[in-house]
Design an enzyme around this catalytic site. Sequence first.
Site, PDB file in Angstrom:
ATOM      1  N   HIS A  53       1.005  -1.142   0.194  1.00  0.00           N
ATOM      2  CA  HIS A  53      -0.122  -0.003   0.060  1.00  0.00           C
ATOM      3  C   HIS A  53       0.832   1.200   0.070  1.00  0.00           C
ATOM      4  CE1 HIS A  53      -3.373   2.597   1.288  1.00  0.00           C
ATOM      5  NE2 HIS A  53      -2.370   3.266   1.931  1.00  0.00           N
ATOM      6  N   GLU A  54       1.679   1.183   0.894  1.00  0.00           N
ATOM      7  CA  GLU A  54       2.583   2.587   1.008  1.00  0.00           C
ATOM      8  C   GLU A  54       3.646   2.653  -0.292  1.00  0.00           C
ATOM      9  OE1 GLU A  54       2.035   4.583   3.171  1.00  0.00           O
ATOM     10  OE2 GLU A  54       0.853   3.205   4.385  1.00  0.00           O
ATOM     11  N   HIS A  78       1.634   4.300  -3.105  1.00  0.00           N
ATOM     12  CA  HIS A  78       1.708   5.792  -3.004  1.00  0.00           C
ATOM     13  C   HIS A  78       2.850   6.406  -3.884  1.00  0.00           C
ATOM     14  CE1 HIS A  78      -1.911   6.445  -0.594  1.00  0.00           C
ATOM     15  NE2 HIS A  78      -1.546   5.627   0.206  1.00  0.00           N
ATOM     16  N   GLU A  96      -5.854   6.643  -1.537  1.00  0.00           N
ATOM     17  CA  GLU A  96      -5.863   5.643  -0.473  1.00  0.00           C
ATOM     18  C   GLU A  96      -6.643   4.305  -1.177  1.00  0.00           C
ATOM     19  OE1 GLU A  96      -4.324   5.377   2.249  1.00  0.00           O
ATOM     20  OE2 GLU A  96      -3.643   7.574   2.374  1.00  0.00           O
TER      21      GLU A  96
END
Length: 300
Positions: free
Chosen positions: A152-153, A156, A214
């Site tokens: 997820h990070e 980004h 997100e």
Amino acid sequence: MAPIFPKRYVVLASLCAATALAPLSAHSQQQVVQDGINVRPLSSSRIFAGGADFNEQSKQQYTQLVNEAREKNALLPASDPQVRRLRAIAQRIIPFATRWNEAAANWNWQINLLNSDEVNAFCMPGGQIAFYSGIIDKLNLTDDEVAIVMGHEISHALREHAQAQAGKGNLAAVGAKLAGAGLSAWLGIDPSITSTATNMAAQGVMLKFSRDDEREADLIGMDLAARAGFDPRAGVILWQKMAAVSKGAPPEFLSTHPSGKDRISQMNSHMAQVLPLYARSKGVSVDALPPYRSSAIAAR
């Protein structure tokens, strides 16, 4: 007047059309399986962020954070078991990063673990990753769940969300000033009053953009983890754990993050796209995958 073409060109065009449509007709009878989450173009807003200057500032901020943590003895050493664990998981995920951003092949990837109770993790533009020990300890994360957080990070950074947010912020600020000036002139009132209103409206737009980022990172994170051999079903359990430790969070419409319920629903709705990636990495069919097993949340 309609154009007139020689008859032989009309016949040739008809034959070409028939030849092109024939395989499409046969293909339409076959089931098409999507290979994971669709790759979309990067946001055009990122070009208004400042380019190289923005990325350099991000690197400096990460370096400063790491140095400060080291001075406070909060930077865990490379020999720490959790640091080795995080870096091993990263080594499996990073090879699949270029699917989402070709520039990632030249990034100077780093991963560090900070000794802090904070439940957090992030990845700066350029691949500088930091985990806080709190997110691992308080949620008692399995390797699959760590991979979901890390994916997820990383997503980004790959999708250049920070750059896009900065670009949107710059555009929103300019738009707010112009709208405030125009509204005050039209109403004949103090510009500071309309400026406040238009700034609040711009902030609301930015919150929406952030929630969209997100959601995209959630899906790409599952895709990355699954390709690397980590169970994407861990994403659902992860957010169930997050919900248990984040009670009292602001309503979704006032938050830069979607609600846990919203994230879980989205993950479940895309599980059919990412679960086959995980099964393929294990050399089995989806039906042959065992149920996902997690671990209880650590005592607080």
